[in-house]
Design a protein around this motif. Sequence first.
Motif, PDB file in Angstrom:
ATOM      1  N   SER A 116       0.825  -1.209   0.000  1.00 34.89           N
ATOM      2  CA  SER A 116       0.000   0.000   0.000  1.00 34.89           C
ATOM      3  C   SER A 116       0.860   1.261   0.000  1.00 34.89           C
ATOM      4  CB  SER A 116      -0.930   0.011   1.214  1.00 34.89           C
ATOM      5  OG  SER A 116      -0.192  -0.066   2.420  1.00 34.89           O
ATOM      6  N   ALA A 117       1.938   1.280   0.796  1.00 33.61           N
ATOM      7  CA  ALA A 117       2.816   2.455   0.834  1.00 33.61           C
ATOM      8  C   ALA A 117       3.478   2.670  -0.518  1.00 33.61           C
ATOM      9  CB  ALA A 117       3.880   2.284   1.917  1.00 33.61           C
ATOM     10  N   PHE A 118       3.926   1.577  -1.132  1.00 30.73           N
ATOM     11  CA  PHE A 118       4.548   1.712  -2.446  1.00 30.73           C
ATOM     12  C   PHE A 118       3.546   2.196  -3.479  1.00 30.73           C
ATOM     13  CE2 PHE A 118       5.564   0.060  -6.641  1.00 30.73           C
ATOM     14  CZ  PHE A 118       6.845   0.547  -6.827  1.00 30.73           C
ATOM     15  N   THR A 119       2.316   1.676  -3.445  1.00 28.06           N
ATOM     16  CA  THR A 119       1.297   2.050  -4.419  1.00 28.06           C
ATOM     17  C   THR A 119       0.967   3.530  -4.329  1.00 28.06           C
ATOM     18  OG1 THR A 119       0.348  -0.174  -4.383  1.00 28.06           O
ATOM     19  CG2 THR A 119      -1.047   1.607  -5.215  1.00 28.06           C
ATOM     20  N   ILE A 120       0.817   4.041  -3.104  1.00 32.38           N
ATOM     21  CA  ILE A 120       0.509   5.460  -2.928  1.00 32.38           C
ATOM     22  C   ILE A 120       1.637   6.318  -3.478  1.00 32.38           C
ATOM     23  CG2 ILE A 120       0.175   7.282  -1.215  1.00 32.38           C
ATOM     24  CD1 ILE A 120      -1.257   5.204   0.527  1.00 32.38           C
ATOM     25  N   ALA A 121       2.874   6.013  -3.084  1.00 27.80           N
ATOM     26  CA  ALA A 121       4.017   6.787  -3.549  1.00 27.80           C
ATOM     27  C   ALA A 121       4.172   6.694  -5.063  1.00 27.80           C
ATOM     28  CB  ALA A 121       5.289   6.306  -2.855  1.00 27.80           C
ATOM     29  N   LYS A 122       3.923   5.513  -5.601  1.00 28.16           N
ATOM     30  CA  LYS A 122       4.050   5.294  -7.043  1.00 28.16           C
ATOM     31  C   LYS A 122       3.059   6.154  -7.828  1.00 28.16           C
ATOM     32  CE  LYS A 122       2.145   1.609  -8.686  1.00 28.16           C
ATOM     33  NZ  LYS A 122       1.872   0.191  -9.020  1.00 28.16           N
ATOM     34  N   ALA A 140      12.051  13.563  -5.862  1.00 24.49           N
ATOM     35  CA  ALA A 140      11.575  13.051  -4.577  1.00 24.49           C
ATOM     36  C   ALA A 140      10.326  12.196  -4.692  1.00 24.49           C
ATOM     37  CB  ALA A 140      11.301  14.216  -3.619  1.00 24.49           C
ATOM     38  N   SER A 141       9.601  12.303  -5.819  1.00 25.16           N
ATOM     39  CA  SER A 141       8.349  11.551  -5.950  1.00 25.16           C
ATOM     40  C   SER A 141       8.534  10.224  -6.674  1.00 25.16           C
ATOM     41  CB  SER A 141       7.302  12.393  -6.702  1.00 25.16           C
ATOM     42  OG  SER A 141       7.739  12.661  -8.030  1.00 25.16           O
ATOM     43  N   ASN A 142       9.785   9.776  -6.802  1.00 28.84           N
ATOM     44  CA  ASN A 142      10.073   8.529  -7.516  1.00 28.84           C
ATOM     45  C   ASN A 142      10.370   7.409  -6.518  1.00 28.84           C
ATOM     46  OD1 ASN A 142      10.973   6.466  -9.141  1.00 28.84           O
ATOM     47  ND2 ASN A 142      12.269   7.778 -10.411  1.00 28.84           N
ATOM     48  N   PRO A 143       9.387   6.559  -6.201  1.00 26.00           N
ATOM     49  CA  PRO A 143       9.625   5.492  -5.212  1.00 26.00           C
ATOM     50  C   PRO A 143      10.614   4.448  -5.689  1.00 26.00           C
ATOM     51  CG  PRO A 143       7.508   5.151  -6.291  1.00 26.00           C
ATOM     52  CD  PRO A 143       8.020   6.493  -6.757  1.00 26.00           C
ATOM     53  N   LYS A 144      10.716   4.242  -7.001  1.00 27.36           N
ATOM     54  CA  LYS A 144      11.692   3.286  -7.514  1.00 27.36           C
ATOM     55  C   LYS A 144      13.109   3.748  -7.199  1.00 27.36           C
ATOM     56  CE  LYS A 144      11.062   0.175 -10.070  1.00 27.36           C
ATOM     57  NZ  LYS A 144      10.981  -1.271  -9.863  1.00 27.36           N
ATOM     58  N   ALA A 145      13.330   5.068  -7.248  1.00 27.88           N
ATOM     59  CA  ALA A 145      14.653   5.589  -6.910  1.00 27.88           C
ATOM     60  C   ALA A 145      14.968   5.341  -5.450  1.00 27.88           C
ATOM     61  CB  ALA A 145      14.719   7.089  -7.230  1.00 27.88           C
ATOM     62  N   MET A 146      13.974   5.516  -4.576  1.00 32.58           N
ATOM     63  CA  MET A 146      14.211   5.275  -3.154  1.00 32.58           C
ATOM     64  C   MET A 146      14.543   3.814  -2.902  1.00 32.58           C
ATOM     65  SD  MET A 146      11.773   5.921   0.171  1.00 32.58           S
ATOM     66  CE  MET A 146      11.817   7.699  -0.012  1.00 32.58           C
ATOM     67  N   THR A 175       2.863   1.474 -13.545  1.00 31.09           N
ATOM     68  CA  THR A 175       2.715   0.028 -13.680  1.00 31.09           C
ATOM     69  C   THR A 175       3.876  -0.725 -13.060  1.00 31.09           C
ATOM     70  OG1 THR A 175       3.796   0.078 -15.861  1.00 31.09           O
ATOM     71  CG2 THR A 175       1.402   0.313 -15.826  1.00 31.09           C
ATOM     72  N   ALA A 176       4.820   0.011 -12.448  1.00 36.94           N
ATOM     73  CA  ALA A 176       6.007  -0.634 -11.893  1.00 36.94           C
ATOM     74  C   ALA A 176       5.659  -1.440 -10.643  1.00 36.94           C
ATOM     75  CB  ALA A 176       7.076   0.407 -11.564  1.00 36.94           C
ATOM     76  N   SER A 177       6.355  -2.535 -10.473  1.00 35.61           N
ATOM     77  CA  SER A 177       6.227  -3.327  -9.250  1.00 35.61           C
ATOM     78  C   SER A 177       7.387  -2.997  -8.332  1.00 35.61           C
ATOM     79  CB  SER A 177       6.214  -4.814  -9.573  1.00 35.61           C
ATOM     80  OG  SER A 177       7.425  -5.197 -10.212  1.00 35.61           O
ATOM     81  N   ARG A 178       7.375  -3.551  -7.119  1.00 31.32           N
ATOM     82  CA  ARG A 178       8.414  -3.231  -6.152  1.00 31.32           C
ATOM     83  C   ARG A 178       9.736  -3.890  -6.471  1.00 31.32           C
ATOM     84  NH1 ARG A 178       5.695  -5.027  -0.738  1.00 31.32           N
ATOM     85  NH2 ARG A 178       4.778  -6.523  -2.177  1.00 31.32           N
ATOM     86  N   VAL A 179       9.740  -4.894  -7.336  1.00 30.86           N
ATOM     87  CA  VAL A 179      10.984  -5.616  -7.647  1.00 30.86           C
ATOM     88  C   VAL A 179      11.303  -5.493  -9.117  1.00 30.86           C
ATOM     89  CG1 VAL A 179      10.706  -7.227  -5.751  1.00 30.86           C
ATOM     90  CG2 VAL A 179       9.664  -7.744  -7.946  1.00 30.86           C
TER      91      VAL A 179
END
Length: 208
Positions: free
Chosen positions: A70-76, A124-130, A204-208
């Motif tokens: 959920s946290a990743f989805t919101i940030a994404k 800062a709004s790129n969760p993949k970068a984090m 459409t990115a996933s966490r991995v």
Amino acid sequence: MTMELWIIYLFAAIGLSLTPGPNGLLSLTHGVRFGARRTVFTVLGGVIGFLVLVAASLAGLGALLAASESAFTIAKWVGAAYLVYLGLRLWKAPPPAVSTVAAGGDARGDGAARLFLQGFLVAASNPKAMIFFAAFLPQFMVPEAGFWTQFVVLGGTFAVVEFIYELVLAGMAQRIAPWLSRHGRWFNRVTGSMFVGIGGIMATASRV
């Protein structure tokens, strides 16, 4: 951190910066539209945004995004929405005039604060970068060193590399200004479409 390990990290940071991404594209676009001098504010915003991600990753938030769907989805979605907005805004922007670009200005007069904010938000709004930083930085962390020491060495090195890279992109943009005086509207539409595309890929990115 030993000098040998820092040199390895330096080359890794250079490779990471050279990887095409939204901040490099933004610096190139702003270099064309506003001139290299004013694009410094965009570059500084992006660098500060990346430093925020480095600090958050060192503090463990990158692991949280990697573990929480959920946290990743919101940030994404927040990051993707902003890139799409930026792309649509650029699509409708008027073509830059050569004289305006050379003077480092823009007919609509976007201020330094707005340029800085755009660079900051794109980074800062790129969760993949984090998540990348969360996976990348631990390889170079020294357990005995404190948070601020790690942040200054790891974050500072990457910030300097990224700043130089984006500034070079902004400077190169000036050389194509005459061509853009004839084809600037298409340049805006192509780069705007790229921002929208990057936003779509991020959505459409996933966490991995």
